[in-house]
Design a protein around this motif. Structure first.
Motif, PDB file in Angstrom:
ATOM      1  N   ALA A 237       0.855  -1.183   0.000  1.00  0.00           N
ATOM      2  CA  ALA A 237       0.000   0.000   0.000  1.00  0.00           C
ATOM      3  C   ALA A 237       0.891   1.231   0.000  1.00  0.00           C
ATOM      4  N   ALA A 238       0.265   2.399  -0.079  1.00  0.00           N
ATOM      5  CA  ALA A 238       1.015   3.658  -0.139  1.00  0.00           C
ATOM      6  C   ALA A 238       1.949   3.793   1.051  1.00  0.00           C
ATOM      7  N   PRO A 239       3.133   4.384   0.879  1.00  0.00           N
ATOM      8  CA  PRO A 239       4.055   4.586   1.997  1.00  0.00           C
ATOM      9  C   PRO A 239       3.407   5.364   3.137  1.00  0.00           C
ATOM     10  N   GLY A 240       3.699   4.956   4.342  1.00  0.00           N
ATOM     11  CA  GLY A 240       3.146   5.599   5.535  1.00  0.00           C
ATOM     12  C   GLY A 240       3.645   4.888   6.770  1.00  0.00           C
ATOM     13  N   ARG A 241       3.061   5.194   7.898  1.00  0.00           N
ATOM     14  CA  ARG A 241       3.445   4.526   9.141  1.00  0.00           C
ATOM     15  C   ARG A 241       2.847   3.118   9.169  1.00  0.00           C
ATOM     16  N   ALA A 242       3.324   2.306  10.088  1.00  0.00           N
ATOM     17  CA  ALA A 242       2.793   0.956  10.229  1.00  0.00           C
ATOM     18  C   ALA A 242       1.295   1.029  10.524  1.00  0.00           C
ATOM     19  N   GLY A 243       0.512   0.283   9.781  1.00  0.00           N
ATOM     20  CA  GLY A 243      -0.931   0.278   9.971  1.00  0.00           C
ATOM     21  C   GLY A 243      -1.680   1.365   9.243  1.00  0.00           C
ATOM     22  N   SER A 244      -0.976   2.253   8.549  1.00  0.00           N
ATOM     23  CA  SER A 244      -1.638   3.380   7.885  1.00  0.00           C
ATOM     24  C   SER A 244      -2.538   2.938   6.736  1.00  0.00           C
ATOM     25  N   GLU A 248      -6.000   4.553   4.305  1.00  0.00           N
ATOM     26  CA  GLU A 248      -5.462   5.058   3.051  1.00  0.00           C
ATOM     27  C   GLU A 248      -6.466   4.808   1.930  1.00  0.00           C
ATOM     28  N   GLY A 249      -6.616   5.821   1.049  1.00  0.00           N
ATOM     29  CA  GLY A 249      -7.623   5.676   0.012  1.00  0.00           C
ATOM     30  C   GLY A 249      -7.250   6.199  -1.356  1.00  0.00           C
ATOM     31  N   LYS A 250      -6.188   6.988  -1.472  1.00  0.00           N
ATOM     32  CA  LYS A 250      -5.872   7.586  -2.774  1.00  0.00           C
ATOM     33  C   LYS A 250      -5.130   6.618  -3.689  1.00  0.00           C
ATOM     34  N   GLY A 251      -4.440   5.664  -3.086  1.00  0.00           N
ATOM     35  CA  GLY A 251      -3.670   4.717  -3.881  1.00  0.00           C
ATOM     36  C   GLY A 251      -4.350   3.360  -3.970  1.00  0.00           C
ATOM     37  N   TYR A 252      -3.601   2.390  -4.494  1.00  0.00           N
ATOM     38  CA  TYR A 252      -4.089   1.024  -4.654  1.00  0.00           C
ATOM     39  C   TYR A 252      -3.448   0.133  -3.589  1.00  0.00           C
ATOM     40  N   GLN A 253      -4.141  -0.935  -3.229  1.00  0.00           N
ATOM     41  CA  GLN A 253      -3.618  -1.872  -2.248  1.00  0.00           C
ATOM     42  C   GLN A 253      -3.713  -3.289  -2.804  1.00  0.00           C
ATOM     43  N   GLY A 272       4.772   1.229  -9.221  1.00  0.00           N
ATOM     44  CA  GLY A 272       4.743   2.267  -8.205  1.00  0.00           C
ATOM     45  C   GLY A 272       5.659   1.970  -7.025  1.00  0.00           C
ATOM     46  N   LYS A 273       5.651   2.895  -6.077  1.00  0.00           N
ATOM     47  CA  LYS A 273       6.444   2.772  -4.861  1.00  0.00           C
ATOM     48  C   LYS A 273       5.500   2.494  -3.696  1.00  0.00           C
ATOM     49  N   TYR A 274       5.777   1.438  -2.956  1.00  0.00           N
ATOM     50  CA  TYR A 274       4.904   0.994  -1.892  1.00  0.00           C
ATOM     51  C   TYR A 274       5.688   0.757  -0.606  1.00  0.00           C
ATOM     52  N   ASN A 275       4.956   0.626   0.468  1.00  0.00           N
ATOM     53  CA  ASN A 275       5.476  -0.015   1.679  1.00  0.00           C
ATOM     54  C   ASN A 275       4.835  -1.390   1.764  1.00  0.00           C
ATOM     55  N   LEU A 276       5.581  -2.332   2.336  1.00  0.00           N
ATOM     56  CA  LEU A 276       5.033  -3.657   2.575  1.00  0.00           C
ATOM     57  C   LEU A 276       4.580  -3.736   4.038  1.00  0.00           C
ATOM     58  N   TYR A 277       3.319  -4.105   4.240  1.00  0.00           N
ATOM     59  CA  TYR A 277       2.719  -4.174   5.557  1.00  0.00           C
ATOM     60  C   TYR A 277       2.240  -5.595   5.828  1.00  0.00           C
ATOM     61  N   ALA A 278       2.031  -5.902   7.100  1.00  0.00           N
ATOM     62  CA  ALA A 278       1.478  -7.212   7.444  1.00  0.00           C
ATOM     63  C   ALA A 278       0.930  -7.180   8.867  1.00  0.00           C
ATOM     64  N   TYR A 287       3.115  -4.893  11.254  1.00  0.00           N
ATOM     65  CA  TYR A 287       4.441  -5.002  10.657  1.00  0.00           C
ATOM     66  C   TYR A 287       4.564  -4.043   9.482  1.00  0.00           C
ATOM     67  N   LYS A 288       5.753  -3.456   9.347  1.00  0.00           N
ATOM     68  CA  LYS A 288       6.076  -2.637   8.175  1.00  0.00           C
ATOM     69  C   LYS A 288       7.544  -2.858   7.831  1.00  0.00           C
ATOM     70  N   LEU A 289       7.803  -3.199   6.583  1.00  0.00           N
ATOM     71  CA  LEU A 289       9.177  -3.323   6.110  1.00  0.00           C
ATOM     72  C   LEU A 289       9.843  -1.959   6.153  1.00  0.00           C
ATOM     73  N   ASP A 290      11.088  -1.922   6.604  1.00  0.00           N
ATOM     74  CA  ASP A 290      11.757  -0.636   6.848  1.00  0.00           C
ATOM     75  C   ASP A 290      12.351  -0.007   5.595  1.00  0.00           C
ATOM     76  N   ARG A 291      11.904  -0.402   4.443  1.00  0.00           N
ATOM     77  CA  ARG A 291      12.351   0.237   3.190  1.00  0.00           C
ATOM     78  C   ARG A 291      11.201   0.195   2.195  1.00  0.00           C
ATOM     79  N   ASN A 292      11.247   1.096   1.218  1.00  0.00           N
ATOM     80  CA  ASN A 292      10.228   1.119   0.181  1.00  0.00           C
ATOM     81  C   ASN A 292      10.410  -0.055  -0.774  1.00  0.00           C
ATOM     82  N   VAL A 293       9.313  -0.446  -1.405  1.00  0.00           N
ATOM     83  CA  VAL A 293       9.338  -1.503  -2.412  1.00  0.00           C
ATOM     84  C   VAL A 293       8.895  -0.890  -3.732  1.00  0.00           C
ATOM     85  N   SER A 294       9.772  -0.891  -4.720  1.00  0.00           N
ATOM     86  CA  SER A 294       9.445  -0.359  -6.040  1.00  0.00           C
ATOM     87  C   SER A 294       9.046  -1.512  -6.961  1.00  0.00           C
TER      88      SER A 294
END
Length: 507
Positions: A237-244, A248-253, A272-278, A287-294
């Motif tokens: 999902a869009a980059p943000g804090r863990a659980g964001s 979130e609604g402007k991007g895709y998940q 796109g550029k995402y954060n990986l959450y779980a 959970y949030k991966l500490d780097r962006n995923v392109s």
């Protein structure tokens, strides 16, 4: 059908409360609604919600059918929120015209464009007869989309599918139409992403990528070795804090679930550029991966083994509930016999019956809930929602007590109360340790807009509070934690707990 929405940066600030496709079907034909294998029924008519046919209950959406056109429905409650479904499951629903043996179905093969992630709940079909494809709403969530930034988003496509069968008086055609609609859903899922869409805002499969990996959990207080994150929800999902991703609604998940070994593969991801959450069933936190995923078209990216360290300060002294982000495991009372919806007469949707909040005052007529660790059972003795108490025509704040014993207390040690909430609506939880009065040891302050209690949802937005409890505030022997939900202007100012755990000092 689909919609493409674009907001330019210089547009004025605004709220988008609802984006949806709505079909109003022929009232003289479509009377039978189907949401799932178990949720199917003849529905009330639009006229049944008029003043002469019903009694409005606590809010306009809920009515008691007093003089329905179909006398078999007399005494039932109708409320559109009783037909809500989580986005991950909201793929097929519709109506059947009995005399013509025709089905009208809303099929959504992917929820990548929906807001709020896989657990966001929303409407499906309701009296009208009305069929909905919800793109955006503030139901079970609260307001969002108020910002001065530019964005563009394609919602859909969704399929409006009609089918027919041979009419027979035994209503076997209903089962046939539903079975055919499910078969068509499977076909649409396999066809996603569609190859026919011509818009540049909808990338085909060859313009999407894939992200894979393995998620494991590290919690030395449960197991010395790494644990496989079985059936965990993993998403981009869009980059943000863990659980964001919840708001979130402007991007895709893009979400999937891990296998038994924690492996995951997220396919057909837009560039796109995402954060990986779980989040992992049985463990608190996000959970949030500490780097962006392109993600790039045609590329497959393997992230390797990822380690989730769930919030933890020390060993578990006691716990209440299951960390699953819902209140489903707690005591859900039977509805008042006066307010029943027969489509919900199965265990899986029991929490969607009308008026369950009012059953708290019936269950605890003289005092508030008291839970005794080691003696009480949370599925029987912990009410699913912390609501105000009804006293005549008024409501008042309620204080729940958790009683527990400690063999010994390290006065200089740091204890931690992990309090996970499954929902909150204009509520405030104050925590006191061994004293019911005075300034609280901790307060959430006012939180929440999800209105999950009134909308018959077993959860809204997930929140976690890790509360420091100094050892000097505890006693060897008997202790009591007081949880006060202070706001009580109406019965829907409430919280739902997901899970509560007291941890001892680190060892």
């Amino acid at each position: 059908m689909y919609g493409i929405f674009k907001r330019r940066k210089y547009f004025p600030h605004t709220y988008i409360h609802q984006l949806r496709i709505v079909f109003k079907l022929k009232e003289d034909k479509f009377h039978f609604m189907a949401l799932s294998d178990t949720q199917q029924r003849i529905m009330p008519r639009r006229e049944d919600r008029e003043h002469s046919h019903c009694q409005v209950l606590a809010y306009p959406e809920a009515v008691l059918l007093t003089n329905p056109i179909n006398p078999k429905l007399k005494g039932e409650v109708d409320d559109k929120y009783q037909y809500s479904i989580e986005s991950k499951d909201n793929k097929l629903h519709g109506w059947i015209a009995d005399h013509d043996a025709v089905g009208f179905w809303m099929i959504t093969p992917s929820d990548e464009f929906r807001t709020g992630g896989p657990h966001k709940q929303d409407l499906t079909s309701h009296v009208g007869p009305t069929a909905l494809s919800m793109f955006v709403s503030n139901h079970y969530m609260g307001k969002f989309y108020k910002e001065g930034v530019a964005w563009k988003k394609a919602f859909g496509p969704v399929l409006i599918y009609l089918n027919s069968a041979t009419f027979d008086h035994a209503h076997r055609y209903r089962k046939s139409l539903w079975k055919d609609a499910k078969k068509r859903l499977s076909k649409e899922i396999k066809s996603w992403p569609y190859s026919f869409a011509a818009s540049k805002d909808y990338p085909h499969a060859d313009h999407r990528g894939e992200v894979s990996g393995q998620l494991q959990v590290r919690d030395k207080y449960l197991h010395k070795q790494l644990m496989k994150a079985k059936s965990a929800f993993v998403g981009l999902a869009a980059p943000g804090r863990a659980g964001s991703w919840q708001t979130e609604g402007k991007g895709y998940q893009f979400w999937t679930q891990t296998d038994r070994a924690g492996h995951f593969s997220i396919k057909n991801v837009r560039r796109g550029k995402y954060n990986l959450y779980a989040w992992v069933h049985g463990f608190i936190g996000n959970y949030k991966l500490d780097r962006n995923v392109s993600v790039h078209p045609g590329h497959k990216k393997n992230l390797g083994t990822l380690i989730y360290d769930p919030p933890r300060s020390g060993p578990t002294l006691w716990e209440i509930g299951i960390p699953d982000r819902t209140a489903a495991e707690f005591f859900i009372p039977d509805p008042n016999p006066t307010f029943v919806n027969s489509i919900l007469n199965h265990e899986g949707e029991k929490f969607r019956q009308y008026g369950l909040w009012d059953r708290y005052s019936d269950t605890y007529p003289h005092h508030d809930l008291v839970f005794k660790v080691g003696a009480s059972n949370y599925s029987r003795d912990w009410f699913f929602a912390h609501v105000p108490r009804r006293t005549g025509n008024d409501t008042k704040a309620t204080t729940w007590k958790i009683k527990f014993k400690l063999q010994e207390v390290k006065k200089s040690g740091k204890y931690t109360l992990q309090m996970a909430l499954a929902a909150a609506n204009f509520a405030e939880v104050q925590v006191r340790i061994n004293t019911p009065d005075g300034s609280p040891h901790f307060t959430t302050n006012r939180i929440g807009y999800d209105n999950a209690v009134a909308r018959h949802g077993i959860h809204g937005l997930y929140r976690l509070y890790s509360i420091n409890v100094p050892g000097k505030g505890l006693r060897g022997g008997n202790n009591t934690i007081f949880l006060t939900q202070t706001r009580c202007k109406d019965e829907f100012m409430a919280v739902m707990y997901d899970y509560i755990r007291l941890e001892g000092p680190a060892v």
